[in-house]
Scaffold this motif. Structure first.
Motif, PDB file in Angstrom:
ATOM      1  N   ASP A 122       0.694  -0.971  -0.455  1.00 48.50           N
ATOM      2  CA  ASP A 122      -0.067   0.300   0.011  1.00 48.50           C
ATOM      3  C   ASP A 122       0.954   1.064  -0.126  1.00 48.50           C
ATOM      4  O   ASP A 122       2.105   1.583   0.589  1.00 48.50           O
ATOM      5  CB  ASP A 122      -1.213   0.050   1.308  1.00 48.50           C
ATOM      6  N   THR A 123       0.275   2.323  -0.051  1.00 44.01           N
ATOM      7  CA  THR A 123       1.455   3.243  -0.247  1.00 44.01           C
ATOM      8  C   THR A 123       0.131   4.718   0.078  1.00 44.01           C
ATOM      9  O   THR A 123      -0.898   4.338   0.643  1.00 44.01           O
ATOM     10  CB  THR A 123       1.471   4.288  -1.687  1.00 44.01           C
ATOM     11  N   LEU A 124       0.851   5.701   0.987  1.00 44.49           N
ATOM     12  CA  LEU A 124       0.138   6.354   1.621  1.00 44.49           C
ATOM     13  C   LEU A 124      -0.167   7.700   0.681  1.00 44.49           C
ATOM     14  O   LEU A 124       0.699   8.770   0.204  1.00 44.49           O
ATOM     15  CB  LEU A 124       0.818   6.802   3.315  1.00 44.49           C
ATOM     16  N   GLN A 125      -1.984   8.088   0.612  1.00 43.37           N
ATOM     17  CA  GLN A 125      -1.551   9.420  -0.059  1.00 43.37           C
ATOM     18  C   GLN A 125      -0.982  10.932  -0.122  1.00 43.37           C
ATOM     19  O   GLN A 125      -0.420  11.674  -1.144  1.00 43.37           O
ATOM     20  CB  GLN A 125      -3.675   9.598  -0.260  1.00 43.37           C
ATOM     21  N   HIS A 126      -1.063  10.969   1.365  1.00 41.94           N
ATOM     22  CA  HIS A 126       0.080  12.586   1.824  1.00 41.94           C
ATOM     23  C   HIS A 126       1.490  12.074   0.657  1.00 41.94           C
ATOM     24  O   HIS A 126       2.305  13.314   0.682  1.00 41.94           O
ATOM     25  CB  HIS A 126      -0.017  12.701   3.038  1.00 41.94           C
ATOM     26  N   ARG A 127       1.959  10.945   1.257  1.00 43.81           N
ATOM     27  CA  ARG A 127       3.385  10.995   0.574  1.00 43.81           C
ATOM     28  C   ARG A 127       3.185  10.472  -0.869  1.00 43.81           C
ATOM     29  O   ARG A 127       4.165  11.327  -1.709  1.00 43.81           O
ATOM     30  CB  ARG A 127       3.634   9.142   0.718  1.00 43.81           C
ATOM     31  N   GLU A 128       2.685   9.975  -1.592  1.00 42.45           N
ATOM     32  CA  GLU A 128       2.442   9.999  -2.839  1.00 42.45           C
ATOM     33  C   GLU A 128       2.043  12.056  -3.035  1.00 42.45           C
ATOM     34  O   GLU A 128       2.663  12.098  -4.515  1.00 42.45           O
ATOM     35  CB  GLU A 128       0.582  10.057  -3.284  1.00 42.45           C
ATOM     36  N   LYS A 129       1.065  12.624  -2.779  1.00 42.84           N
ATOM     37  CA  LYS A 129       0.575  14.165  -3.158  1.00 42.84           C
ATOM     38  C   LYS A 129       2.329  14.837  -2.851  1.00 42.84           C
ATOM     39  O   LYS A 129       2.792  16.182  -3.768  1.00 42.84           O
ATOM     40  CB  LYS A 129       0.373  14.925  -2.511  1.00 42.84           C
ATOM     41  N   LEU A 130       3.072  14.925  -1.786  1.00 42.96           N
ATOM     42  CA  LEU A 130       3.998  15.337  -1.980  1.00 42.96           C
ATOM     43  C   LEU A 130       5.047  14.825  -2.343  1.00 42.96           C
ATOM     44  O   LEU A 130       5.785  15.672  -2.998  1.00 42.96           O
ATOM     45  CB  LEU A 130       5.068  14.736  -0.102  1.00 42.96           C
ATOM     46  N   PHE A 131       4.984  13.572  -2.790  1.00 44.72           N
ATOM     47  CA  PHE A 131       6.452  13.339  -4.139  1.00 44.72           C
ATOM     48  C   PHE A 131       6.050  13.874  -5.425  1.00 44.72           C
ATOM     49  O   PHE A 131       7.002  13.931  -6.097  1.00 44.72           O
ATOM     50  CB  PHE A 131       6.934  11.823  -3.914  1.00 44.72           C
ATOM     51  N   ALA A 132       4.638  13.918  -5.871  1.00 42.39           N
ATOM     52  CA  ALA A 132       4.501  14.165  -7.412  1.00 42.39           C
ATOM     53  C   ALA A 132       4.609  15.978  -7.682  1.00 42.39           C
ATOM     54  O   ALA A 132       5.247  16.209  -8.487  1.00 42.39           O
ATOM     55  CB  ALA A 132       2.701  14.425  -6.629  1.00 42.39           C
ATOM     56  N   ASN A 133       4.753  16.548  -6.459  1.00 40.69           N
ATOM     57  CA  ASN A 133       4.722  17.938  -5.900  1.00 40.69           C
ATOM     58  C   ASN A 133       5.779  18.140  -6.318  1.00 40.69           C
ATOM     59  O   ASN A 133       6.985  18.951  -6.419  1.00 40.69           O
ATOM     60  CB  ASN A 133       4.637  19.087  -4.751  1.00 40.69           C
ATOM     61  N   GLY A 208       9.800   0.706  -4.157  1.00 37.37           N
ATOM     62  CA  GLY A 208       9.331   1.627  -5.027  1.00 37.37           C
ATOM     63  C   GLY A 208       8.368   1.787  -4.864  1.00 37.37           C
ATOM     64  O   GLY A 208       8.264   2.545  -6.211  1.00 37.37           O
ATOM     65  N   HIS A 209       7.501   2.119  -4.848  1.00 31.35           N
ATOM     66  CA  HIS A 209       5.675   1.582  -4.674  1.00 31.35           C
ATOM     67  C   HIS A 209       5.729   3.232  -4.332  1.00 31.35           C
ATOM     68  O   HIS A 209       4.635   3.578  -5.178  1.00 31.35           O
ATOM     69  CB  HIS A 209       4.913   0.710  -3.421  1.00 31.35           C
ATOM     70  N   HIS A 210       5.751   3.986  -3.788  1.00 32.99           N
ATOM     71  CA  HIS A 210       5.544   5.244  -3.665  1.00 32.99           C
ATOM     72  C   HIS A 210       6.142   5.864  -4.396  1.00 32.99           C
ATOM     73  O   HIS A 210       5.348   6.873  -5.228  1.00 32.99           O
ATOM     74  CB  HIS A 210       6.506   6.438  -2.467  1.00 32.99           C
ATOM     75  N   ARG A 211       7.027   5.899  -5.123  1.00 39.80           N
ATOM     76  CA  ARG A 211       8.414   6.717  -6.272  1.00 39.80           C
ATOM     77  C   ARG A 211       7.414   6.081  -7.539  1.00 39.80           C
ATOM     78  O   ARG A 211       6.784   7.167  -8.326  1.00 39.80           O
ATOM     79  CB  ARG A 211       9.599   5.845  -6.666  1.00 39.80           C
ATOM     80  N   ASN A 216       2.864   8.422 -10.900  1.00 39.30           N
ATOM     81  CA  ASN A 216       1.592   8.108 -11.759  1.00 39.30           C
ATOM     82  C   ASN A 216       0.764   9.293 -11.584  1.00 39.30           C
ATOM     83  O   ASN A 216      -0.698   9.922 -12.118  1.00 39.30           O
ATOM     84  CB  ASN A 216       0.535   6.714 -11.496  1.00 39.30           C
ATOM     85  N   LEU A 217       0.610  10.109 -10.191  1.00 41.56           N
ATOM     86  CA  LEU A 217       0.196  10.935  -9.696  1.00 41.56           C
ATOM     87  C   LEU A 217       0.406  11.947 -10.353  1.00 41.56           C
ATOM     88  O   LEU A 217      -0.383  13.788 -10.709  1.00 41.56           O
ATOM     89  CB  LEU A 217      -0.053  11.749  -8.222  1.00 41.56           C
TER      90      LEU A 217
END
Length: 411
Positions: A122-133, A208-211, A216-217
């Motif tokens: 699983d990934t954490l949504q707030h980390r997805e947004k942070l890394f996408a930014n 590298g699931h969050h990466r 993708n985001l």
């Protein structure tokens, strides 16, 4: 079908590559990090620690902008150069008897969305947004996602032939790992490799699931902002390192818990007896050797725990996983740990000598009990991913751990 894309990498010049390449930022102790920043002006760590230049801790958007600026400085100073042809990058790491030989390439966010690039975490949504930014601001991708694929004789033969030539890079780092990199820019050879990958059903994310999720985001956001979106833009891909599954190395994480949830030692052992046959192994270090067997260190003694299979029922690939079994039979019902990500009573350890470190931590009184497991296999990872299931956190410690800054994908 696995789609891979060649790209024009930003790479260190040959005489500085050994100085530029760095381990992941999180792997450095504060002392080691400061030493590198103090004495190596070419380290990639200067890019991802941009506040060092001003002796200031920076975070958030300010840090992201400074990362981009440090990256531009490395380009301006010709520490980095851009390749003039789309290429695939054959990269080999060798330490002792272990050798990892794979490809840096672009992988498709569309395949990620359609589950042809498969996940087991699983990934954490707030980390997805942070890394996408972060990616949107710095405008480059320097840490590849580690993916694995079923061993393929055609791909292996092509890579062996390419390695007959001298590598573009050849250097050894202080951790005794020898690094080699070859550039594959011949369009015919690239075409053969791409054709071979199209015969592979799926790629599996190893690390590298969050990466992956943040790439993708980023692509989703960029597509919404781009009225002329074609699907060929750089943001439609993210950099990955593809390695055959026979070369992936998987190690276990041990679990250590700070207390027995109000139980006495005797009460705790009686509760364990419901699901396990328990044998006292004394004070000699004991490691489990089979699936569904665990080691436990408690009150100065090791115990072997053998799962009672007539009591515990296997329902799916997840229920057969040792980390899940330990959670469902001990950590949650007996020790009261319901959230493995957030509960501060549990900590994890990995590494060759971790059973000794676990014993030391418990003997010092930092923890009450510890559990050792056998490593999860690549077959188990694939079964979880194929079924669309998710492993408990800290189920696998996977190698190789890739260097940052060897090849950079511009977004």
């Amino acid at each position: 079908m696995a789609i891979i894309k060649p790209f024009q990498a930003i790479r260190p010049v040959k005489d500085k590559v050994s100085f530029v390449a760095s381990r992941s930022y999180q792997e450095y102790s504060r002392r080691e990090l400061n030493a590198v920043l103090d004495f190596n002006p070419f380290s990639f760590l200067h890019i991802i620690n941009p506040g060092y230049k001003y002796a200031k801790n920076v975070s958030g958007q300010e840090r992201f902008k400074l990362v981009h600026n440090r990256y531009l400085e490395f380009l301006e100073d010709s520490v980095f150069l851009k390749d003039d042809k789309d290429s695939l990058y054959l990269y080999q790491m060798q330490k002792g008897s272990a050798t990892f030989t794979g490809l840096f390439c672009g992988t498709s966010v569309q395949e990620y969305r359609h589950n042809q690039i498969k996940k087991h975490e699983d990934t954490l949504q707030h980390r997805e947004k942070l890394f996408a930014n972060y990616l949107e601001t710095v405008k480059f991708n320097a840490e590849p996602v580690l993916m694995t694929y079923a061993d393929n004789k055609t791909i292996a033969a092509i890579l062996r032939k390419e390695m007959q030539a001298g590598p573009e890079y050849l250097f050894t780092t202080r951790d005794k790992i020898t690094h080699r990199l070859w550039t594959i820019s011949d369009s015919k050879i690239i075409g053969k490799i791409q054709k071979a990958f199209k015969e592979i059903d799926s790629l599996y994310i190893a690390d590298g699931h969050h990466r992956s999720a943040s790439s993708n985001l980023l692509a989703e956001n960029a597509e919404k902002k781009n009225p002329t979106h074609s699907g060929k833009e750089p943001y439609n891909y993210f950099m990955s390192y593809l390695l055959p599954e026979s070369e992936i190395r998987i190690y276990e994480f041990n679990r250590m818990v700070k207390d027995l949830n109000g139980l006495s030692k005797e009460e705790f052992l009686i509760r364990l007896d419901e699901f396990y046959r328990i044998e006292n192994q004394g004070d000699n270090d004991y490691n489990p050797s089979k699936k569904h067997h665990f080691s436990m260190y408690l009150d100065g003694e090791f115990y072997s725990l053998y799962l009672r299979k007539k009591v515990y029922k296997f329902k799916d690939a997840l229920s057969k996983l040792d980390t899940q079994i330990l959670f469902k039979t001990i950590l949650e019902p007996i020790l009261g740990i319901h959230d493995l990500r957030k509960d501060k009573r549990i900590q994890y350890g990995s590494g060759k000598h971790n059973i000794i470190r676990m014993k030391d931590e418990i003997d010092k009184g930092k923890f009450a009990v510890g559990f050792g497991l056998v490593p999860i296999t690549i077959s188990e990872i694939k079964a979880i991913a194929d079924a669309g299931l998710v492993m408990p956190p800290k189920s696998t410690f996977i190698e190789p751990k890739l260097r940052s800054g060897l090849a950079i994908y511009e977004l």
